[in-house]
Design a protein around this motif. Sequence first.
Motif, PDB file in Angstrom:
ATOM      1  N   LEU A  21       0.863  -1.185   0.000  1.00  0.00           N
ATOM      2  CA  LEU A  21       0.000   0.000   0.000  1.00  0.00           C
ATOM      3  C   LEU A  21       0.901   1.237   0.000  1.00  0.00           C
ATOM      4  CD1 LEU A  21      -2.554  -1.296   2.678  1.00  0.00           C
ATOM      5  CD2 LEU A  21      -2.615  -1.588   0.184  1.00  0.00           C
ATOM      6  N   TRP A 162     -12.181  -3.039   0.281  1.00  0.00           N
ATOM      7  CA  TRP A 162     -11.950  -4.135  -0.663  1.00  0.00           C
ATOM      8  C   TRP A 162     -10.976  -3.712  -1.742  1.00  0.00           C
ATOM      9  CZ3 TRP A 162     -14.311  -8.856   0.045  1.00  0.00           C
ATOM     10  CH2 TRP A 162     -15.209  -8.885   1.110  1.00  0.00           C
ATOM     11  N   PHE A 163     -10.133  -4.647  -2.142  1.00  0.00           N
ATOM     12  CA  PHE A 163      -9.173  -4.380  -3.208  1.00  0.00           C
ATOM     13  C   PHE A 163      -9.611  -5.102  -4.484  1.00  0.00           C
ATOM     14  CE2 PHE A 163      -6.628  -4.318   0.746  1.00  0.00           C
ATOM     15  CZ  PHE A 163      -6.184  -3.007   0.694  1.00  0.00           C
ATOM     16  N   TRP A 253      -8.853   0.277  -4.750  1.00  0.00           N
ATOM     17  CA  TRP A 253      -9.507   0.000  -3.476  1.00  0.00           C
ATOM     18  C   TRP A 253     -10.882   0.636  -3.473  1.00  0.00           C
ATOM     19  CZ3 TRP A 253     -11.292   3.583   0.063  1.00  0.00           C
ATOM     20  CH2 TRP A 253     -11.621   3.100   1.334  1.00  0.00           C
ATOM     21  N   ALA A 260     -16.555  -2.750  -5.450  1.00  0.00           N
ATOM     22  CA  ALA A 260     -15.380  -3.500  -5.931  1.00  0.00           C
ATOM     23  C   ALA A 260     -15.831  -4.567  -6.940  1.00  0.00           C
ATOM     24  CB  ALA A 260     -14.654  -4.141  -4.752  1.00  0.00           C
TER      25      ALA A 260
END
Length: 294
Positions: A21, A162-163, A253, A260
Amino acid sequence: MTIRVGVRKPFRLLAPAKLNLGLEILGKRPDSYHEIVTILQTIDFGDEIVLEPATALDYRPPTEFEDDLTARALRLLAGHGVEIRARIRLSKRIPIAAGLGGGSSDAGTLLGALVHAGLPYSLARRIASDLGSDVPFFLEGGTALATDRGTELEPLSSPTGWFVIVVPPLSLRNKTRTLYSSLTPADYSDGTATRRQAEHLRQYHVLDPHLIRNAFLRPLLAFPQVRLALDDMRAAGAQWAWPSGAGPALFTWSPQQSQAEEIAVLLRARGWEPIVAAPYRPTWHEALASLALD
Ligand SMILES: C[C@](O)(CO)[C@H](O)COP(=O)(O)OP(=O)(O)OC[C@H]1O[C@@H](n2ccc(N)nc2=O)[C@H](O)[C@@H]1O
Ligand SMILES: Nc1ncnc2c1ncn2[C@@H]1O[C@H](COP(=O)(O)OP(=O)(O)OP(=O)(O)O)[C@@H](O)[C@H]1O
């Protein structure tokens, strides 16, 4: 001295992938590594390791890696007099050399598990650093600020959300080393943005996208397939996307899973195979401790 490590019952572990990140590179060190400041995050997508009781070590690498990192970890352990009595099976799901730390997680997660089955932590830590810069993080996983060559770790609060991850194809021999050596001083920064991100996470438990940097973005943009993935992520509704590690994986993200998933649907329509994943903190440590033999 012989250290015996084993398990009483079969045990299934997720060897999670990681995202960086933010990854700032401060400069080159005399030992040929680079000084970095990064935030490492494990996610709930990964490889699977199954440990089962056995009278001796039984490990077969799942695929033909020239030098499987897990096999190397096991050889180093044997060299330190550690006798593992377990059948170990590894199923790969994390794309190889993607920037998602697959090999590092397999070895690091296994070492972390063995700590809870009787392996001294200090030995696991030493072997992990010898195996690779990303490996020590996976002994515990979660969220951490990593400095030095990536091996000095400070735990952080995990972000929510959420990615969405896309892995464009990139065939580059010794990818990580090659990309590190393609950096120039213009790619270096002082780590302030990533340290501020760490502070932001401590206070608010959410990611500030404005504070994400990745020194590998410039060299990665030289590859058309990386540019295409970035364009497609934006077209699918991602407000931003950054590489993880030295790439080529790109992530964005979203605070909500539904958002997402919507981005992922549009990416699939464009021919990608996106991964949707949440931040993950391994919780199996105590359960494994109760199954330890010695
Ligand atoms: C890009 C990252 O994944 C970000 O987390 C890591 O920095 C790389 O970690 P890794 O894959 O475990 O890398 P290692 O196996 O330790 O090193 C592979 C190669 O990358 C370069 N390398 C790695 C880490 C670092 N801090 N500086 C470097 O210059 C070195 O040329 C090294 O020979
Ligand atoms: N168990 C393993 N799983 C995946 N790769 C492995 C394994 N063992 C050795 N490797 C080798 O390690 C190299 C890096 O693979 P990995 O998937 O860990 O990369 P990565 O996540 O891109 O690394 P980085 O974190 O440096 O970006 C590959 O070239 C692969 O052949």
